[in-house]
Each structure stands twice: as structure tokens, then as C-alpha cells.
Scaffold this motif. Sequence first.
Motif, short mmCIF file in Angstrom:
data_model
loop_
_atom_site.label_atom_id
_atom_site.label_comp_id
_atom_site.label_asym_id
_atom_site.label_seq_id
_atom_site.Cartn_x
_atom_site.Cartn_y
_atom_site.Cartn_z
N ASN A 1 0.94 -1.33 0.02
CA ASN A 1 0.28 0.01 0.42
C ASN A 1 0.90 1.25 -0.03
N PRO A 2 1.11 1.86 -1.42
CA PRO A 2 1.59 3.07 -1.40
C PRO A 2 1.12 4.76 -0.94
N ARG A 3 0.23 4.77 -0.59
CA ARG A 3 -0.08 5.71 -0.13
C ARG A 3 0.32 6.55 1.30
N PRO A 4 0.12 5.56 2.44
CA PRO A 4 0.72 6.06 3.76
C PRO A 4 1.78 6.48 3.40
N PHE A 5 2.53 5.67 2.21
CA PHE A 5 4.54 6.45 2.31
C PHE A 5 4.45 8.10 1.43
N LEU A 6 3.07 8.49 0.61
CA LEU A 6 3.56 10.08 -0.27
C LEU A 6 2.91 10.12 1.16
N GLU A 7 1.55 10.20 1.91
CA GLU A 7 1.02 10.48 2.68
C GLU A 7 1.92 11.47 4.06
N SER A 8 3.01 10.46 4.25
CA SER A 8 3.85 10.94 5.38
C SER A 8 5.33 11.16 4.88
N ASN A 9 5.68 11.05 3.48
CA ASN A 9 6.88 11.12 3.72
C ASN A 9 7.00 12.42 2.53
N VAL A 10 6.23 12.53 2.09
CA VAL A 10 6.17 14.18 0.79
C VAL A 10 5.26 14.71 0.95
N PHE A 11 3.96 14.46 1.86
CA PHE A 11 2.89 15.75 1.92
C PHE A 11 3.73 16.38 3.34
N GLY A 12 4.26 15.33 4.39
CA GLY A 12 4.68 15.25 5.82
C GLY A 12 5.91 16.43 5.97
N VAL A 13 6.27 16.45 4.58
CA VAL A 13 8.07 17.17 4.91
C VAL A 13 7.57 18.20 4.37
N VAL A 14 6.45 18.17 3.27
CA VAL A 14 5.82 19.61 2.49
C VAL A 14 5.82 20.55 3.67
N ASN A 15 4.76 20.05 5.10
CA ASN A 15 4.55 20.84 5.76
C ASN A 15 5.48 21.45 6.89
N LEU A 16 6.84 20.37 7.44
CA LEU A 16 7.50 21.21 8.06
C LEU A 16 8.36 22.15 7.17
N LEU A 17 8.84 22.01 5.58
CA LEU A 17 9.46 22.79 5.04
C LEU A 17 9.03 24.75 4.92
N GLN A 18 7.12 24.50 4.97
CA GLN A 18 6.34 25.61 4.99
C GLN A 18 6.38 26.41 6.24
N ILE A 19 6.46 25.18 7.21
CA ILE A 19 6.48 25.89 8.52
C ILE A 19 8.33 26.18 8.51
N SER A 20 9.21 25.70 8.33
CA SER A 20 10.16 26.00 8.75
C SER A 20 10.72 27.42 8.10
N LYS A 21 10.50 27.43 6.26
CA LYS A 21 10.64 29.00 5.89
C LYS A 21 9.09 30.09 6.43
N GLU A 22 7.95 29.87 6.82
CA GLU A 22 7.51 30.66 7.61
C GLU A 22 7.69 31.35 9.05
N LYS A 23 8.92 30.12 10.08
CA LYS A 23 9.28 31.17 11.21
C LYS A 23 10.39 31.05 11.09
N ASN A 24 11.67 31.24 9.96
CA ASN A 24 12.83 30.86 9.43
C ASN A 24 13.42 30.54 10.24
N LEU A 25 13.51 28.98 10.01
CA LEU A 25 13.71 27.88 10.84
C LEU A 25 15.05 26.92 9.89
N ARG A 26 16.17 26.15 10.89
CA ARG A 26 16.80 25.17 10.46
C ARG A 26 16.11 23.95 9.89
N LEU A 27 15.61 23.59 8.89
CA LEU A 27 14.90 21.58 9.24
C LEU A 27 15.78 20.42 8.38
N VAL A 28 16.53 19.46 8.95
CA VAL A 28 17.14 18.38 8.77
C VAL A 28 16.30 17.61 8.74
N HIS A 29 16.50 17.18 6.76
CA HIS A 29 15.31 15.85 6.82
C HIS A 29 15.83 14.76 6.98
N ILE A 30 15.70 13.49 7.09
CA ILE A 30 16.46 12.01 7.21
C ILE A 30 16.24 11.47 6.13
#
Length: 313
Positions: A83-112
Amino acid sequence: MKFLVTGGAGFIGSAFVRQLKDSIVLDALTYAGREENLRGVDCTFVKGNITDYELVKKVVEENKVDVIVNFAAETHVDRSIVNPRPFLESNVFGVVNLLQISKEKNLRLVHISTDEVYGDNEADENSPLRPSSPYSASKASADMFVMAYVRTYGVDALIIRPSNNYGPRQFPEKLIPKTIIRTLFDKPIPVYGDGKQVRDWIYVEDTARIIKGIVENGEKGKIYNIPGGHSISNIEIIYKIGSILGKEVKVKFVKDRPGHDRFYKMKPSIKYDTISIDEGLKRTVDWYRENREWWEPLLGDSFVEEVPWEKGY
């Protein structure tokens, strides 16, 4: 620095959290994330998913976070084939959320990320991405979003790609803990194909230590490979574990996984030390022997099934 560690109750994430003081841990506590992994650790725990933008933003604001280190991910290749769908939701959509918040709050994001994004090729940090499974495709997609946010928005983000990790607190569906546990129960170890697939192994505490150094000193927009430097075939590592346990290992060869990579081999651009595979395996076997209460409640499908990806495939 105030750290938010997403996926910090998981296997590698919790090892990293043990390197820190007074961090914030956000974890959805899906099947592989466990609060037990954080016992005795100096951290504040928040249950939540990186796909929940408003929750992550609230945690960042209320705790005055400076750095997000993202370990949160669906990681098991077999599950991604079913079932690929949960991988798309967590591994892609979730990371985009973190990127957007890092952009708005001027944070460092380290992605593993993972060595699997390169496919079965020798790779340095500039090599093309050639993912073979839905899992590795989702991780490669997230990596591309990270680099796009760095270039387009100037986000202070970087990527770390470890090789195969092993050590205490790894979920029983993975090769090394599955081999240890099934051998303790005198059950056969299911081995895909001929068992000669080669992986480069790194002990989880080495990974956590190396990541901490990169988080503190790494350069914006860079990619850091962290291979363990201990390449060995799956079948060889199974027999090594049997030798450490002092028990006969029963092997059952099963149908190979679709798209199964034959090997991973990364080249790093930084220098570091890691413990030997023999020492790391001994520590790992000893931990599973001494901590049955941690893994016995987890012996469900991942313990019983021999070819889990065949369900629904």
C-alpha cells in the motif's frame, strides 16, 4: 538551540533524542513509534503527525523551536509495495508541511533520508536518484522538495542519507531483529531470493552521533551521505547472528521482493568513525536477549508472515 525531533519515538529518532537535552519530540506513535523508546530521556513528548500542519506549527511556536530534525517516515519497503499511499502522505506531504513551517518561522530543517534513493548504484552526494520501490520513491520526492525550498525560498535545510541502521529498539519486522527473535524461537528466517543482496550497515548510536554533528555544523542546501562502511550480504549477516547467539540458524529461501535492489554503496564527503559490524551485532543481540519485555508484545504479523508483501500485491 531548541530542537523539535519529529519521529523521535522511532528507532533512529529516539537514538538521536538520547544525544540531546530538553528536546521536543513529536511522534504519531504508529506501529513502529513507541513511547517506551523514550524512557529516561530528557524530552517533552507530543503525540501528533507531521501531516497535521496546524499542530506542528503550534508546537514550534509554543516551544520556540530553532531546529526541526525530521525522522518521521513510513520506512518499510514491503509495506510500501502492499500500500503506497501512507508513504506518500507521511514521507512527502508531511515533509512539505515541515518545509513550509521552516520557511514561515525561519527555522533550520534537517531531513533524514536514505541510501535507497540512489537505487543499486555506487553513489556520491551528487549522484542521480534512481529509487526502486514506492518507499524509496517517496523519500526521493521529499528530498527534491527540500532542495526546491532551499533554492526557491532560501530555507535553511539540508539532507542526511544514512545507510542501513541496526541496533537496540528496532522494530521486529526488520532483518536483524527478526533474525535474532526468530532464531531464539527456533523458527526459520525467511530470506528473499538468494540472500546475496548486499547492504552497508551502521550502528544506530553511531548514526545518531554523526547526525548531531551535521545538525550543528552542516551547510545549508548540502546533502550528507553517512554510510557505515560495513558491507555484507543478508545471508552472511544472518549466520553471524546465529554464531553470536550460539544457535543453529534455520534459513528458508522465499520468493524475492519485486524491484529488490542488489546492493547499496554510498561515498561520504565527511570523515567519521563507526564501530565494527561484529561489535555492533554483539551489542544488538545482547540488548534483544535482555529486553524481551520490549519486543514480545510486538510479535504480530511481522513475526509470523514470511512474505508480507504478497498480501494484496
